[in-house]
Design an enzyme around this catalytic site. Structure first.
Site, PDB file in Angstrom:
ATOM      1  CD  GLU A  27      63.047 123.819  22.868  1.00 30.77           C
ATOM      2  OE1 GLU A  27      62.449 124.804  23.142  1.00 30.77           O
ATOM      3  OE2 GLU A  27      62.383 122.655  22.420  1.00 30.77           O
ATOM      4  CE1 TYR A  42      65.486 126.315  33.475  1.00 26.43           C
ATOM      5  CE2 TYR A  42      67.074 126.599  31.768  1.00 26.43           C
ATOM      6  CZ  TYR A  42      66.110 126.879  32.409  1.00 26.43           C
ATOM      7  OH  TYR A  42      65.337 128.006  32.092  1.00 26.43           O
TER       8      TYR A  42
HETATM    9  C1  LIG Z   1      69.417 131.902  34.437  1.00 23.56           C
HETATM   10  C2  LIG Z   1      68.990 132.844  35.146  1.00 23.56           C
HETATM   11  C3  LIG Z   1      67.352 132.701  35.213  1.00 23.56           C
HETATM   12  C4  LIG Z   1      69.260 132.397  36.662  1.00 23.56           C
HETATM   13  O1  LIG Z   1      68.717 133.188  37.671  1.00 23.56           O
HETATM   14  P1  LIG Z   1      69.484 133.758  39.048  1.00 23.56           P
HETATM   15  O2  LIG Z   1      68.519 134.386  39.831  1.00 23.56           O
HETATM   16  O3  LIG Z   1      70.771 134.440  38.607  1.00 23.56           O
HETATM   17  O4  LIG Z   1      70.009 132.300  39.742  1.00 23.56           O
HETATM   18  P2  LIG Z   1      70.123 131.694  41.199  1.00 23.56           P
HETATM   19  O5  LIG Z   1      70.900 133.163  41.879  1.00 23.56           O
HETATM   20  O6  LIG Z   1      68.968 131.535  41.585  1.00 23.56           O
HETATM   21  O7  LIG Z   1      71.388 130.601  40.963  1.00 23.56           O
HETATM   22  C5  LIG Z   1      70.605 129.323  40.919  1.00 23.56           C
HETATM   23  C6  LIG Z   1      71.676 128.414  40.307  1.00 23.56           C
HETATM   24  O8  LIG Z   1      71.865 128.676  39.040  1.00 23.56           O
HETATM   25  C7  LIG Z   1      73.133 128.409  38.414  1.00 23.56           C
HETATM   26  N1  LIG Z   1      73.859 129.675  38.368  1.00 23.56           N
HETATM   27  C8  LIG Z   1      73.323 131.081  38.384  1.00 23.56           C
HETATM   28  N2  LIG Z   1      73.870 132.048  38.044  1.00 23.56           N
HETATM   29  C9  LIG Z   1      75.396 131.387  37.601  1.00 23.56           C
HETATM   30  C10 LIG Z   1      76.513 131.813  36.961  1.00 23.56           C
HETATM   31  N3  LIG Z   1      76.713 133.001  36.845  1.00 23.56           N
HETATM   32  N4  LIG Z   1      77.399 130.788  36.603  1.00 23.56           N
HETATM   33  C11 LIG Z   1      77.164 129.624  36.963  1.00 23.56           C
HETATM   34  N5  LIG Z   1      75.889 129.002  37.316  1.00 23.56           N
HETATM   35  C12 LIG Z   1      75.124 129.856  37.770  1.00 23.56           C
HETATM   36  C13 LIG Z   1      73.801 127.778  39.828  1.00 23.56           C
HETATM   37  O9  LIG Z   1      73.803 126.542  39.570  1.00 23.56           O
HETATM   38  C14 LIG Z   1      72.942 128.291  40.834  1.00 23.56           C
HETATM   39  O10 LIG Z   1      73.149 127.671  41.938  1.00 23.56           O
HETATM   40  P3  LIG Z   1      74.133 127.722  43.206  1.00 23.56           P
HETATM   41  O11 LIG Z   1      74.002 129.191  43.749  1.00 23.56           O
HETATM   42  O12 LIG Z   1      73.838 126.833  44.308  1.00 23.56           O
HETATM   43  O13 LIG Z   1      75.404 127.676  42.722  1.00 23.56           O
HETATM   44  C15 LIG Z   1      69.590 134.245  34.924  1.00 23.56           C
HETATM   45  O14 LIG Z   1      70.863 134.209  34.946  1.00 23.56           O
HETATM   46  C16 LIG Z   1      68.733 134.652  33.729  1.00 23.56           C
HETATM   47  O15 LIG Z   1      67.759 135.592  33.976  1.00 23.56           O
HETATM   48  N6  LIG Z   1      69.579 134.920  32.786  1.00 23.56           N
HETATM   49  C17 LIG Z   1      69.102 135.559  31.498  1.00 23.56           C
HETATM   50  C18 LIG Z   1      68.030 134.834  30.835  1.00 23.56           C
HETATM   51  C19 LIG Z   1      68.194 133.268  30.581  1.00 23.56           C
HETATM   52  O16 LIG Z   1      69.240 133.187  29.997  1.00 23.56           O
HETATM   53  N7  LIG Z   1      67.210 132.449  30.806  1.00 23.56           N
HETATM   54  C20 LIG Z   1      67.106 131.110  30.486  1.00 23.56           C
HETATM   55  C21 LIG Z   1      66.697 131.007  29.368  1.00 23.56           C
HETATM   56  S1  LIG Z   1      66.484 129.058  28.914  1.00 23.56           S
END
Ligand SMILES: CC(C)(COP(=O)(O)OP(=O)(O)OC[C@H]1O[C@@H](n2cnc3c(N)ncnc32)[C@H](O)[C@@H]1OP(=O)(O)O)[C@@H](O)C(=O)NCCC(=O)NCCS
Length: 198
Positions: A135, A147
């Site tokens: 979720e 995702y």
């Molecule tokens: C969601 C989360 C885990 C992503 O981790 P991250 O290390 O920043 O993401 P990555 O650098 O690996 O990015 C992978 C993909 O995620 C998406 N993404 C990541 N950051 C993004 C942003 N700021 N805006 C839009 N898309 C984004 C993109 O699809 C990206 O792929 P791309 O680089 O080819 O465009 C991180 O933002 C986080 O910890 N957020 C807070 C906790 C949370 O919300 N967890 C999910 C709960 S369900």
């Protein structure tokens, strides 16, 4: 100052305090120390962390299939060991329920979140699970994008699911983990993720 590395590992009991601190930084205090301890003890749970540490001189562990390499940090400002990412799945019947995925805000946008999600999907595949689900808040566009990049599709909505904001949850599913072609998909992702981490 010595070199620093980021490594993916399974959470261990000596890291319980550190993981609770990370949880508070990233998720506002979702689970307690006892909660994390139960995860470590549960045979149905895989709890993977990104850990930052100085090189210990240990031998690299035996290379496993789709094991991601450690990353050498170039912008070393602190020498302290630290947890900077966490991902968890529960194996329930033939499903992988992804319960947590978070990267420390200072380290977001560098490919660490997708690497962690990839490792969870590899774990699910090794457990011979058929599909993954989770979720996510409808407003959490970075996570939704992440995702969807890994083939998750919307399957419904839980109204008012989140107690803190009253926000709706999107339910996402990713099927075909047991399909004969899934290892090819994993291989393709593995190459893309390694490129991004370099
Ligand atoms: C969601 C989360 C885990 C992503 O981790 P991250 O290390 O920043 O993401 P990555 O650098 O690996 O990015 C992978 C993909 O995620 C998406 N993404 C990541 N950051 C993004 C942003 N700021 N805006 C839009 N898309 C984004 C993109 O699809 C990206 O792929 P791309 O680089 O080819 O465009 C991180 O933002 C986080 O910890 N957020 C807070 C906790 C949370 O919300 N967890 C999910 C709960 S369900």
């Amino acid at each position: 100052m010595g070199k620093q590395y980021l490594k993916l590992q399974l959470l261990t009991v000596d890291q319980l305090s550190a993981v609770v601190e990370l949880d508070q930084r990233c998720l506002g205090g979702l689970w307690t120390k006892d909660g994390y301890q139960r995860e470590i003890e549960s045979p149905n749970s895989d709890l993977i962390i990104w850990k930052r540490e100085g090189k210990t001189g240990d031998q690299e562990p035996k290379k496993e299939e789709f094991q991601l390499p450690q990353i050498e940090l170039t912008d070393v400002e602190s020498s302290s060991d630290q947890l900077i990412g966490i991902g968890c799945l529960w194996a329930i019947l033939e499903e992988a329920h992804i319960t947590i995925l978070a990267i420390d805000p200072e380290y977001q946008g560098k490919g660490l979140g997708q690497a962690l999600l990839f490792q969870l999907l590899v774990s699910a595949w090794k457990r011979k699970l058929e599909r993954a689900t989770l979720e996510v808040k409808v407003s959490n566009q970075p996570a939704i994008n992440l995702y969807k990049k890994f083939g998750f599709k919307e399957a419904g909505c839980r109204k008012g699911y989140y107690q803190d904001t009253g926000e709706d949850a999107l339910i996402l599913w990713r099927g075909d983990l047991h399909h004969p072609h899934f290892p090819n998909t994993l291989h393709h992702w593995y190459q893309e993720i390694c490129l991004k981490l370099n």
